[in-house]
Motif scaffolding. Structure first.
Motif, PDB file in Angstrom:
ATOM      1  N   ARG A 112       0.831  -1.210   0.000  1.00 41.27           N
ATOM      2  CA  ARG A 112       0.000   0.000   0.000  1.00 41.27           C
ATOM      3  C   ARG A 112       0.865   1.261   0.000  1.00 41.27           C
ATOM      4  O   ARG A 112       0.583   2.219  -0.715  1.00 41.27           O
ATOM      5  CB  ARG A 112      -0.939   0.007   1.211  1.00 41.27           C
ATOM      6  N   SER A 113       1.935   1.229   0.780  1.00 43.28           N
ATOM      7  CA  SER A 113       2.829   2.380   0.849  1.00 43.28           C
ATOM      8  C   SER A 113       3.485   2.636  -0.511  1.00 43.28           C
ATOM      9  O   SER A 113       3.561   3.782  -0.968  1.00 43.28           O
ATOM     10  CB  SER A 113       3.898   2.130   1.916  1.00 43.28           C
ATOM     11  N   LYS A 114       3.946   1.574  -1.159  1.00 41.50           N
ATOM     12  CA  LYS A 114       4.562   1.719  -2.491  1.00 41.50           C
ATOM     13  C   LYS A 114       3.552   2.237  -3.506  1.00 41.50           C
ATOM     14  O   LYS A 114       3.879   3.079  -4.344  1.00 41.50           O
ATOM     15  CB  LYS A 114       5.143   0.387  -2.951  1.00 41.50           C
ATOM     16  N   GLN A 115       2.312   1.739  -3.439  1.00 33.57           N
ATOM     17  CA  GLN A 115       1.281   2.203  -4.371  1.00 33.57           C
ATOM     18  C   GLN A 115       0.973   3.682  -4.144  1.00 33.57           C
ATOM     19  O   GLN A 115       0.807   4.433  -5.106  1.00 33.57           O
ATOM     20  CB  GLN A 115       0.009   1.363  -4.211  1.00 33.57           C
ATOM     21  N   GLN A 116       0.915   4.095  -2.880  1.00 29.84           N
ATOM     22  CA  GLN A 116       0.671   5.514  -2.593  1.00 29.84           C
ATOM     23  C   GLN A 116       1.823   6.371  -3.107  1.00 29.84           C
ATOM     24  O   GLN A 116       1.603   7.433  -3.692  1.00 29.84           O
ATOM     25  CB  GLN A 116       0.491   5.726  -1.089  1.00 29.84           C
ATOM     26  N   PHE A 117       3.066   5.887  -2.894  1.00 31.83           N
ATOM     27  CA  PHE A 117       4.232   6.629  -3.384  1.00 31.83           C
ATOM     28  C   PHE A 117       4.204   6.736  -4.899  1.00 31.83           C
ATOM     29  O   PHE A 117       4.443   7.809  -5.458  1.00 31.83           O
ATOM     30  CB  PHE A 117       5.529   5.951  -2.924  1.00 31.83           C
ATOM     31  N   GLU A 118       3.909   5.623  -5.568  1.00 32.54           N
ATOM     32  CA  GLU A 118       3.875   5.630  -7.031  1.00 32.54           C
ATOM     33  C   GLU A 118       2.779   6.553  -7.556  1.00 32.54           C
ATOM     34  O   GLU A 118       2.983   7.261  -8.543  1.00 32.54           O
ATOM     35  CB  GLU A 118       3.693   4.215  -7.560  1.00 32.54           C
ATOM     36  N   ALA A 119       1.633   6.569  -6.890  1.00 33.21           N
ATOM     37  CA  ALA A 119       0.545   7.456  -7.311  1.00 33.21           C
ATOM     38  C   ALA A 119       0.960   8.913  -7.119  1.00 33.21           C
ATOM     39  O   ALA A 119       0.741   9.752  -8.007  1.00 33.21           O
ATOM     40  CB  ALA A 119      -0.722   7.153  -6.520  1.00 33.21           C
ATOM     41  N   LEU A 120       1.582   9.224  -5.988  1.00 33.70           N
ATOM     42  CA  LEU A 120       2.052  10.584  -5.739  1.00 33.70           C
ATOM     43  C   LEU A 120       3.142  10.972  -6.733  1.00 33.70           C
ATOM     44  O   LEU A 120       3.151  12.080  -7.276  1.00 33.70           O
ATOM     45  CB  LEU A 120       2.576  10.704  -4.306  1.00 33.70           C
ATOM     46  N   TYR A 121       4.051  10.034  -6.993  1.00 33.97           N
ATOM     47  CA  TYR A 121       5.118  10.284  -7.964  1.00 33.97           C
ATOM     48  C   TYR A 121       4.528  10.573  -9.343  1.00 33.97           C
ATOM     49  O   TYR A 121       4.981  11.484 -10.033  1.00 33.97           O
ATOM     50  CB  TYR A 121       6.069   9.076  -8.034  1.00 33.97           C
ATOM     51  N   GLU A 122       3.514   9.797  -9.735  1.00 28.58           N
ATOM     52  CA  GLU A 122       2.887   9.997 -11.050  1.00 28.58           C
ATOM     53  C   GLU A 122       2.224  11.371 -11.133  1.00 28.58           C
ATOM     54  O   GLU A 122       2.333  12.070 -12.142  1.00 28.58           O
ATOM     55  CB  GLU A 122       1.870   8.881 -11.316  1.00 28.58           C
ATOM     56  N   VAL A 123       1.555  11.789 -10.053  1.00 27.70           N
ATOM     57  CA  VAL A 123       0.919  13.112 -10.033  1.00 27.70           C
ATOM     58  C   VAL A 123       1.996  14.195 -10.176  1.00 27.70           C
ATOM     59  O   VAL A 123       1.851  15.119 -10.979  1.00 27.70           O
ATOM     60  CB  VAL A 123       0.107  13.302  -8.728  1.00 27.70           C
ATOM     61  N   ARG A 124       3.068  14.076  -9.394  1.00 27.88           N
ATOM     62  CA  ARG A 124       4.152  15.065  -9.467  1.00 27.88           C
ATOM     63  C   ARG A 124       4.806  15.063 -10.853  1.00 27.88           C
ATOM     64  O   ARG A 124       5.136  16.124 -11.398  1.00 27.88           O
ATOM     65  CB  ARG A 124       5.231  14.790  -8.413  1.00 27.88           C
ATOM     66  N   HIS A 125       4.983  13.872 -11.415  1.00 31.63           N
ATOM     67  CA  HIS A 125       5.580  13.765 -12.752  1.00 31.63           C
ATOM     68  C   HIS A 125       4.695  14.467 -13.780  1.00 31.63           C
ATOM     69  O   HIS A 125       5.206  15.207 -14.645  1.00 31.63           O
ATOM     70  CB  HIS A 125       5.770  12.288 -13.110  1.00 31.63           C
ATOM     71  N   GLN A 126       3.398  14.254 -13.717  1.00 33.92           N
ATOM     72  CA  GLN A 126       2.469  14.894 -14.661  1.00 33.92           C
ATOM     73  C   GLN A 126       2.489  16.419 -14.482  1.00 33.92           C
ATOM     74  O   GLN A 126       2.455  17.163 -15.465  1.00 33.92           O
ATOM     75  CB  GLN A 126       1.053  14.341 -14.478  1.00 33.92           C
ATOM     76  N   GLU A 127       2.528  16.879 -13.226  1.00 33.85           N
ATOM     77  CA  GLU A 127       2.579  18.322 -12.979  1.00 33.85           C
ATOM     78  C   GLU A 127       3.866  18.916 -13.556  1.00 33.85           C
ATOM     79  O   GLU A 127       3.836  19.968 -14.208  1.00 33.85           O
ATOM     80  CB  GLU A 127       2.510  18.606 -11.469  1.00 33.85           C
ATOM     81  N   THR A 128       4.984  18.257 -13.333  1.00 27.74           N
ATOM     82  CA  THR A 128       6.271  18.735 -13.857  1.00 27.74           C
ATOM     83  C   THR A 128       6.266  18.744 -15.378  1.00 27.74           C
ATOM     84  O   THR A 128       6.734  19.707 -16.016  1.00 27.74           O
ATOM     85  CB  THR A 128       7.421  17.838 -13.336  1.00 27.74           C
ATOM     86  N   ARG A 129       5.696  17.689 -15.962  1.00 29.64           N
ATOM     87  CA  ARG A 129       5.626  17.610 -17.423  1.00 29.64           C
ATOM     88  C   ARG A 129       4.774  18.751 -17.991  1.00 29.64           C
ATOM     89  O   ARG A 129       5.156  19.380 -18.987  1.00 29.64           O
ATOM     90  CB  ARG A 129       5.055  16.262 -17.826  1.00 29.64           C
ATOM     91  N   ARG A 130       3.625  19.026 -17.355  1.00 34.93           N
ATOM     92  CA  ARG A 130       2.772  20.136 -17.822  1.00 34.93           C
ATOM     93  C   ARG A 130       3.509  21.472 -17.703  1.00 34.93           C
ATOM     94  O   ARG A 130       3.431  22.315 -18.608  1.00 34.93           O
ATOM     95  CB  ARG A 130       1.466  20.169 -17.015  1.00 34.93           C
ATOM     96  N   ASP A 131       4.230  21.657 -16.577  1.00 31.96           N
ATOM     97  CA  ASP A 131       4.976  22.905 -16.390  1.00 31.96           C
ATOM     98  C   ASP A 131       6.060  23.061 -17.455  1.00 31.96           C
ATOM     99  O   ASP A 131       6.262  24.157 -18.005  1.00 31.96           O
ATOM    100  CB  ASP A 131       5.607  22.953 -14.987  1.00 31.96           C
ATOM    101  N   LEU A 132       6.758  21.961 -17.765  1.00 30.10           N
ATOM    102  CA  LEU A 132       7.802  22.027 -18.797  1.00 30.10           C
ATOM    103  C   LEU A 132       7.213  22.293 -20.183  1.00 30.10           C
ATOM    104  O   LEU A 132       7.773  23.073 -20.977  1.00 30.10           O
ATOM    105  CB  LEU A 132       8.612  20.731 -18.810  1.00 30.10           C
TER     106      LEU A 132
END
Length: 169
Positions: A114-134
């Motif tokens: 569960r912890s890894k899934q939460q981290f991966e979901a948070l990482y994906e959200v941050r990755h998408q935000e960074t990609r949109r900003d770039l």
């Protein structure tokens, strides 16, 4: 459940003789009244209080009924383990310990997943935000570059036009 052997002060597995007749063959080979007890010495387990061996058939029947009642009653002890024939109380305790470790291991593994899934979901959200900003920064830089080129071309056209205009005058 165990049976206490008063001759060597040890606790042994309650075998079929104990479970069926309420009798125990001691370490000295003497057939005695079974002193039933919990391997963990739980207060929830009722002990046999009969100290003298039964002499009459009625007393023996009473002891067998007591033993059967104790064995068939539901135990309210948190450390209760169902008896598996051929296993000693210590082996039952070890099996309970292994089951507890397995349960804890499964719990920790589930929490880790569960912890890894939460981290991966948070990482994906941050990755998408960074990609949109770039992508936004890239579009802005592209627009600024195009505007600069258009400005330079217009400046060159105007400079050329003014040069030609003043040259003919």
């Amino acid at each position: 459940m165990g049976v206490f052997d008063e001759y060597d002060n040890q606790v042994y597995e309650a075998n079929d003789l104990v479970r069926g007749q309420g009798r125990h063959q001691s370490s000295l080979g003497i057939n005695t009244v079974a002193k039933l007890m919990c391997w963990k010495k739980s207060e929830a387990f009722p002990l046999s209080t009969q100290d003298s061996p039964p002499g009459t058939r009625a007393e023996m029947q009473s002891l067998a009924e007591f033993t059967e009642t104790v064995l068939s009653s539901e135990c309210e002890c948190s450390q209760f383990a169902k008896w598996l024939p051929g296993r000693t109380p210590k082996e039952h305790e070890e099996m309970s310990f292994v089951e507890m470790i397995d349960a804890r291991t499964r719990q920790w593994r589930d929490e880790d997943i569960r912890s890894k899934q939460q981290f991966e979901a948070l990482y994906e959200v941050r990755h998408q935000e960074t990609r949109r900003d770039l992508e936004k920064a890239h579009r802005t830089a592209t627009i600024i570059g195009i505007v600069s080129i258009i400005g330079s071309i217009l400046a060159a056209i105007i400079a050329s036009y003014l040069t030609a205009y003043f040259a003919t005058r």
